[in-house]
Design a protein around this motif. Structure first.
Motif, PDB file in Angstrom:
ATOM      1  N   ILE A 173      24.414  62.879  29.557  1.00 12.41           N
ATOM      2  CA  ILE A 173      24.504  61.661  28.752  1.00 12.41           C
ATOM      3  C   ILE A 173      25.055  62.014  27.374  1.00 12.41           C
ATOM      4  CG2 ILE A 173      23.225  59.779  27.672  1.00 12.41           C
ATOM      5  CD1 ILE A 173      21.189  59.954  29.898  1.00 12.41           C
ATOM      6  N   LEU A 174      26.050  61.286  26.923  1.00  9.34           N
ATOM      7  CA  LEU A 174      26.645  61.513  25.609  1.00  9.34           C
ATOM      8  C   LEU A 174      26.612  60.218  24.819  1.00  9.34           C
ATOM      9  CD1 LEU A 174      28.155  63.455  23.711  1.00  9.34           C
ATOM     10  CD2 LEU A 174      30.296  62.655  24.756  1.00  9.34           C
ATOM     11  N   TRP A 175      26.011  60.290  23.625  1.00  8.61           N
ATOM     12  CA  TRP A 175      25.905  59.132  22.730  1.00  8.61           C
ATOM     13  C   TRP A 175      26.811  59.392  21.528  1.00  8.61           C
ATOM     14  CZ3 TRP A 175      20.447  56.759  21.412  1.00  8.61           C
ATOM     15  CH2 TRP A 175      20.610  55.573  20.678  1.00  8.61           C
ATOM     16  N   ILE A 176      27.858  58.578  21.391  1.00  6.84           N
ATOM     17  CA  ILE A 176      28.860  58.726  20.330  1.00  6.84           C
ATOM     18  C   ILE A 176      28.641  57.633  19.296  1.00  6.84           C
ATOM     19  CG2 ILE A 176      31.336  58.694  19.818  1.00  6.84           C
ATOM     20  CD1 ILE A 176      31.740  59.531  22.811  1.00  6.84           C
ATOM     21  N   VAL A 177      28.547  58.032  18.018  1.00  2.63           N
ATOM     22  CA  VAL A 177      28.203  57.074  16.960  1.00  2.63           C
ATOM     23  C   VAL A 177      29.234  57.116  15.838  1.00  2.63           C
ATOM     24  CG1 VAL A 177      26.401  56.289  15.377  1.00  2.63           C
ATOM     25  CG2 VAL A 177      25.765  57.486  17.485  1.00  2.63           C
ATOM     26  N   CYS A 178      29.917  56.002  15.616  1.00  8.85           N
ATOM     27  CA  CYS A 178      30.760  55.810  14.431  1.00  8.85           C
ATOM     28  C   CYS A 178      31.884  56.843  14.331  1.00  8.85           C
ATOM     29  CB  CYS A 178      29.890  55.840  13.165  1.00  8.85           C
ATOM     30  SG  CYS A 178      30.728  55.296  11.670  1.00  8.85           S
ATOM     31  N   THR A 179      32.422  57.243  15.470  1.00  9.54           N
ATOM     32  CA  THR A 179      33.551  58.177  15.453  1.00  9.54           C
ATOM     33  C   THR A 179      34.354  57.981  16.723  1.00  9.54           C
ATOM     34  OG1 THR A 179      34.193  60.495  15.150  1.00  9.54           O
ATOM     35  CG2 THR A 179      32.229  60.079  16.485  1.00  9.54           C
ATOM     36  N   ASN A 180      35.574  58.502  16.722  1.00  8.78           N
ATOM     37  CA  ASN A 180      36.555  58.181  17.753  1.00  8.78           C
ATOM     38  C   ASN A 180      37.133  59.470  18.353  1.00  8.78           C
ATOM     39  OD1 ASN A 180      38.426  56.783  19.328  1.00  8.78           O
ATOM     40  ND2 ASN A 180      39.813  56.371  17.627  1.00  8.78           N
ATOM     41  N   PRO A 181      36.336  60.216  19.128  1.00  9.13           N
ATOM     42  CA  PRO A 181      36.803  61.515  19.626  1.00  9.13           C
ATOM     43  C   PRO A 181      38.015  61.428  20.535  1.00  9.13           C
ATOM     44  CG  PRO A 181      34.765  60.864  20.719  1.00  9.13           C
ATOM     45  CD  PRO A 181      34.962  59.918  19.572  1.00  9.13           C
ATOM     46  N   ALA A 182      38.257  60.279  21.180  1.00 11.63           N
ATOM     47  CA  ALA A 182      39.441  60.132  22.022  1.00 11.63           C
ATOM     48  C   ALA A 182      40.713  60.007  21.191  1.00 11.63           C
ATOM     49  CB  ALA A 182      39.304  58.929  22.942  1.00 11.63           C
ATOM     50  N   GLN A 183      40.585  60.078  19.883  1.00 14.21           N
ATOM     51  CA  GLN A 183      41.741  60.170  18.994  1.00 14.21           C
ATOM     52  C   GLN A 183      41.688  61.423  18.138  1.00 14.21           C
ATOM     53  OE1 GLN A 183      41.950  59.875  15.388  1.00 14.21           O
ATOM     54  NE2 GLN A 183      44.179  60.005  15.419  1.00 14.21           N
ATOM     55  N   SER A 184      40.501  61.790  17.639  1.00 17.95           N
ATOM     56  CA  SER A 184      40.410  62.791  16.570  1.00 17.95           C
ATOM     57  C   SER A 184      40.162  64.213  17.037  1.00 17.95           C
ATOM     58  CB  SER A 184      39.296  62.394  15.598  1.00 17.95           C
ATOM     59  OG  SER A 184      38.052  62.297  16.274  1.00 17.95           O
ATOM     60  N   MET A 185      39.642  64.415  18.226  1.00 20.07           N
ATOM     61  CA  MET A 185      39.324  65.759  18.686  1.00 20.07           C
ATOM     62  C   MET A 185      40.578  66.475  19.174  1.00 20.07           C
ATOM     63  SD  MET A 185      36.046  66.670  18.530  1.00 20.07           S
ATOM     64  CE  MET A 185      35.726  67.800  19.890  1.00 20.07           C
ATOM     65  N   PRO A 186      40.610  67.810  19.045  1.00 18.57           N
ATOM     66  CA  PRO A 186      41.758  68.553  19.584  1.00 18.57           C
ATOM     67  C   PRO A 186      41.720  68.616  21.101  1.00 18.57           C
ATOM     68  CG  PRO A 186      40.107  70.083  18.775  1.00 18.57           C
ATOM     69  CD  PRO A 186      39.624  68.700  18.401  1.00 18.57           C
ATOM     70  N   GLU A 187      42.859  68.966  21.676  1.00 15.69           N
ATOM     71  CA  GLU A 187      43.026  69.093  23.126  1.00 15.69           C
ATOM     72  C   GLU A 187      42.456  67.876  23.858  1.00 15.69           C
ATOM     73  OE1 GLU A 187      43.021  72.422  26.614  1.00 15.69           O
ATOM     74  OE2 GLU A 187      41.555  72.672  25.036  1.00 15.69           O
ATOM     75  N   GLN A 188      43.157  66.767  23.713  1.00 15.34           N
ATOM     76  CA  GLN A 188      42.674  65.506  24.247  1.00 15.34           C
ATOM     77  C   GLN A 188      42.465  65.512  25.767  1.00 15.34           C
ATOM     78  OE1 GLN A 188      41.753  62.251  23.018  1.00 15.34           O
ATOM     79  NE2 GLN A 188      41.265  63.648  21.350  1.00 15.34           N
ATOM     80  N   ASN A 189      43.201  66.336  26.487  1.00 17.27           N
ATOM     81  CA  ASN A 189      42.972  66.399  27.936  1.00 17.27           C
ATOM     82  C   ASN A 189      41.532  66.801  28.247  1.00 17.27           C
ATOM     83  OD1 ASN A 189      45.459  65.589  29.033  1.00 17.27           O
ATOM     84  ND2 ASN A 189      46.350  67.608  28.677  1.00 17.27           N
TER      85      ASN A 189
END
Length: 917
Positions: free
Chosen positions: A399-415
């Motif tokens: 389970i992953l809870w993501i809060v107030c951030t957009n990892p599908a844009q900002s994280m490296p190596e999007q694949n």
């Protein structure tokens, strides 16, 4: 209308703002003249905050109700808070019971308020019993944290903003301060006016606007910062510019470092860094001779596989020369996000605990457990950002809870990131904006409040705590972030059999008071502060212990550091090359960074059309000689590729770049630039290419360098649509166009305009798109029916479809030959009457109508002043550059509002003077 004191939600400068509202909606914003961070000034982003909060925009982009899906292949449906939180709590309880507490993880944000951060940290580490909670601050500030702790003993920037006024030398490294922290740059400009002897040194691979104005520019090669700092220390030793008494009385470890830097001779360092030996010597002399040297640094140091060593090597230089603990001096990290500092204070990362405590320290864990009323805090290190998503991808975290951030844009190596989001058994996204690239992966969407609706505190780069006050009510069914976490925790406690809640909070002040208590006796002690004091006396710096009457401006003035023996520690830093070296197959070093008028993934700034006027479309900057060697022209499309992915960008010649280096703004995610890619891997913006290599100490990824190859994209068929739209529908149109972007090899979609709002959609492919696809896209712009002027050449694949309303262009679609864009778009922007053009609107000629001249690029986005207007005015202005700038500001008003455009205007003046000479 009322005015409410708050804090800007963009960078870590922490500017005070006054929100103008009628209690129902935000009407305007101005800088708070009483706030010590900005004294009333705002940059181009901050001064348009109210535009991002308009009701028409909010209806298009805001998440307003809880949503959940019953199965992964089902759409999310509207839900209510109670059942949504109960579902979440049950899923967490079941997963923890079956797989253990480390089977869940949290990824939170430096844009949260301190109160939000605190509750999530306590939820993960105190109630659930996992340290799998990390922040997007890992992507920007963790190397600064590690560098401060290794050398000075605590994560505490020792300097303050006043030191900008008092320094004799300002050393800016890896920071385009003019763009990333404009209000601080205005202060540097003022300091230079007041003290003509002040020297500014800038070290950066790019000749940015910040570098262009420096007294000395060191165009170092990517990743060579440690070699530079060690080389400067070598010279300071050689020329007796170190303070041996200070080193002996207040530090340890210098002997070992001294042996290391002996090898960093001027010749070796100049060759390694790609700079002139005499410039290196000059930099070292200015740094060491100065009575007060202040270093400013940001992501150029931090976002690196050797980021901690870079930070430590610079601090070594300050310690050796005693450029610390006195007015105008010190190593000063500029925070990237508005509350990354607050998140560090509450321990909101996988290796930290509240009050600057260390997770690895058993005594610290016991102190926090006692404060929270739990048996213990887990000792097992948590997964940091890149590692967290890798653990999700491998099925270790369910389970992953993501809060107030957009990892599908900002994280490296999007694949890797996208694969993880698909693999997770449950993805929860807590967001204010439903428009981000991460939201489609959410099984549960929790609508959160945002700027102008929240109440709490934030801490800026100079350790100054400011109050944030809500100006308007929560829209829809949104809840505050701390409120959501608290309600969830209380439900989970019941399922875990807890008889008493450790989450009794009903107000953010109650949360903050508990956080305050966690700092008692620590280096950041704020037990002397309260909401009331902050409200009545204004923002305050820490430490501010009980009994104090003021916070501490500068740290370590007494030479005593928060280490076991009170001494600062020299770190034996050794230069290591970048993790991913360029090679004949991937000969270019890709750098990323900020645009002047945009913020992060643009979920907020992307809703304000005028903020696109300075950098209107995604592009890759390249040196002139590199373009010439590859027979590239401005606007040509190129494949930018490495082993992780590929993205097509329009190429743009830039005098900022040296050969072998390219630059793309960090903001361009798939929301704005995309394409069908290869197989299942759609193009995903710039972070499809960036490297996940991490620093061994800080675990921060190397977002500032990736090896890439660049090839011209042979895509002969082009398609372009642009037109005015109802401002209440503009962002909805962009979202409707996103699925179509993946139908082409390349596509981009951006807003434009000012008083009116428009949208531009650009695409390219190997072949002409199917007519029905083109018609669907044109129809979204209103280009259909009898009122449309049409020219079609099916044999050549060319078409020109024009919608005219009230005698002016309303929308234009060009297919095949799109060269008429050069004047048709300008005609639309200027709302020129078209009746006189007659057939010319549809003729194949690409020439602009006689006498028509496009305005060109907007330089001053605040007052809408274009480069053509500035250059025209320059023809009639004489005198020194200072006099010419004053003349331009008097005549055109450019640069008189926020001042962010002043460095670019100065550049234009110098270019024009050079041409005239």
């Amino acid at each position: 209308m009322t005015e409410t004191k708050a804090t800007c939600c963009y960078c870590g400068v922490g500017c005070g703002v006054l929100i103008q509202s009628d209690g129902q909606q935000v009407l305007g914003v101005r800088g708070d003249p009483d706030h010590p961070a900005n004294f009333g000034r705002l940059c181009s982003k901050g001064s348009t905050l109210h535009l991002s909060a308009q009701p028409g925009i909010q209806k298009q982009v805001r998440a307003l109700t809880p949503e959940l899906r019953s199965a992964r292949d089902q759409p999310r449906l509207r839900s209510d808070w109670d059942s949504t939180l109960q579902t979440m709590a049950q899923r967490f309880a079941d997963t923890i019971r079956k797989h253990g507490p480390d089977s869940v993880g949290f990824y939170i944000s430096g844009q949260l308020l301190t109160e939000d951060y605190y509750v999530f940290n306590k939820l993960a580490k105190g109630l659930i019993g996992t340290n799998n909670i990390d922040s997007n601050s890992r992507l920007c500030m963790s190397s600064a944290v590690a560098g401060y702790k290794q050398t000075l003993g605590a994560d505490a920037p020792p300097a303050c903003y006043e030191d900008l006024d008092l320094a004799e030398v300002i050393f800016i490294v890896g920071s385009n301060t003019a763009y990333a922290h404009p209000i601080l740059y205005r202060r540097i400009e003022e300091a230079r006016k007041n003290n003509p002897q002040l020297k500014v040194i800038v070290a950066d691979p790019r000749r940015t606007d910040t570098a262009r104005e420096a007294d000395l520019f060191l165009p170092i090669l990517p990743g060579t910062d440690v070699a530079l700092f060690n080389g400067m220390l070598h010279l300071c030793l050689w020329e007796d510019l170190i303070d041996t008494a200070y080193i002996a009385e207040h530090t340890e470890g210098f002997a070992e470092l001294k042996q290391t830097v002996r090898d960093y001779t001027p010749a070796f360092v100049a060759q390694t860094c790609g700079i002139k030996e005499e410039d290196l010597i000059q930099a070292a002399r200015w740094f060491g001779h100065s009575k007060a040297t202040l270093s400013l640094y940001c992501q150029g140091l931090n976002q690196s596989s050797s980021g901690t060593a870079k930070n430590a090597a610079l601090i070594n230089l300050h310690l050796a020369t005693h450029q610390i603990g006195k007015p105008g001096a010190g190593p000063f990290s500029l925070t990237g996000q508005p509350n990354a500092m607050g998140g560090r204070e509450v321990g909101g990362m996988a290796n930290l605990l509240s009050g600057h405590r260390d997770l690895a320290n058993a005594e610290h864990r016991a102190e926090v457990a006692a404060l929270w009323g739990v048996d213990d805090v887990p000792a097992t290190p948590g997964k940091t950002a890149v590692e967290l998503f890798e653990a999700v991808r491998l099925g270790q975290i369910k389970i992953l809870w993501i809060v107030c951030t957009n990892p599908a844009q900002s994280m490296p190596e999007q694949n890797l990131i996208r694969a993880a989001l698909k693999q997770a058994e449950l993805v929860i996204v807590q967001e204010a904006y439903s428009s981000t690239a991460t939201v489609p992966y959410a099984d549960i969407l929790l609508p959160a409040t945002t700027w102008a609706e929240k109440s709490g505190t934030v801490t800026n780069s100079e350790r100054r705590i400011s109050r944030v006050n809500a100006a308007i009510d929560k829209p829809g069914e949104t809840r505050h972030d701390w409120e959501i976490a608290t309600a969830f925790a209380q439900k989970l406690e019941v399922l875990m059999g807890k008889t008493a809640s450790i989450f009794p909070y009903e107000t953010p002040e109650q949360v903050w008071n508990e956080h305050r208590e966690s700092t008692r006796g620590r280096d950041l002690d704020i037990t002397g502060l309260s909401y009331q004091l902050l409200d009545t006396q204004g923002p305050q710096q820490w430490p501010y212990p009980s009994g104090a009457t003021a916070g501490k401006q500068r740290l370590y003035e007494d030479g005593i550091f928060p280490t076991a023996n009170g001494r600062a520690r020299f770190v034996n830093t050794v230069y290591q090359p970048v993790a991913e070296k360029t090679d004949p197959r991937h000969p270019f070093s890709l750098n990323t960074g900020r645009l002047r008028d945009q913020w992060h993934g643009m979920s907020r700034t992307g809703t304000v059309a005028q903020l696109f006027s300075h950098a209107s479309e995604p592009s890759i900057n390249m040196a002139k000689q590199d373009m010439e060697r590859r027979f590239l022209k401005n606007g040509d499309l190129v494949h930018v590729t490495n082993k992780r992915g590929s993205q097509i960008f329009a190429v743009s010649e830039s005098d900022e770049m040296r050969a072998g280096q390219v630059f793309v703004a960090m903001h361009w995610g798939e929301e704005y630039v995309s394409g069908r890619g290869h197989g299942d891997n759609f193009s995903m913006g710039i972070n499809a290419l960036t490297s996940p290599a991490i620093d061994p100490s800080s675990r921060q990824p190397e977002l500032k360098h990736a090896a890439v190859k660049i090839l011209k994209a042979e895509l002969p068929w082009r398609f372009l649509v642009f037109g005015w739209v109802d401002s209440a529908q503009a962002f909805s149109l962009q979202q409707a166009l996103r699925p179509f972007m993946r139908e082409f090899a390349f596509a981009s979609c951006v807003p434009f305009g000012r008083d009116k709002v428009g949208v531009l959609f650009r695409a390219a492919d190997d072949y002409a798109a199917a007519p029905e696809l083109v018609q669907k896209i044109e129809a979204l712009f209103g280009i259909y029916g009898a009122q449309v002027l049409r020219y079609d050449d099916a044999r050549r694949g060319n078409a020109r479809h024009i919608l005219v309303k009230d005698g002016a262009l309303a929308a234009v679609a060009l297919a095949g030959d799109i060269s008429a864009e050069s004047w048709l778009k300008a005609y639309l922007l200027d709302q020129e009457p078209v009746a006189k053009l007659g057939r010319m609107l549809l003729m194949p000629s690409t020439s602009a109508p006689q006498g028509f001249k496009a305005r060109g690029k907007v330089v001053c986005s605040c007052l809408n002043v274009a480069d053509t207007e500035i250059n025209s005015a320059l023809d009639s202005l004489d005198g020194s550059p200072v006099d010419i700038l004053a003349g331009l500001q008097s005549r055109l008003k450019c640069g008189t509002n926020c001042g962010s455009c002043v460095p670019e205007i100065k550049k234009m003046i110098l270019v024009r003077n050079k041409i005239a000479a």
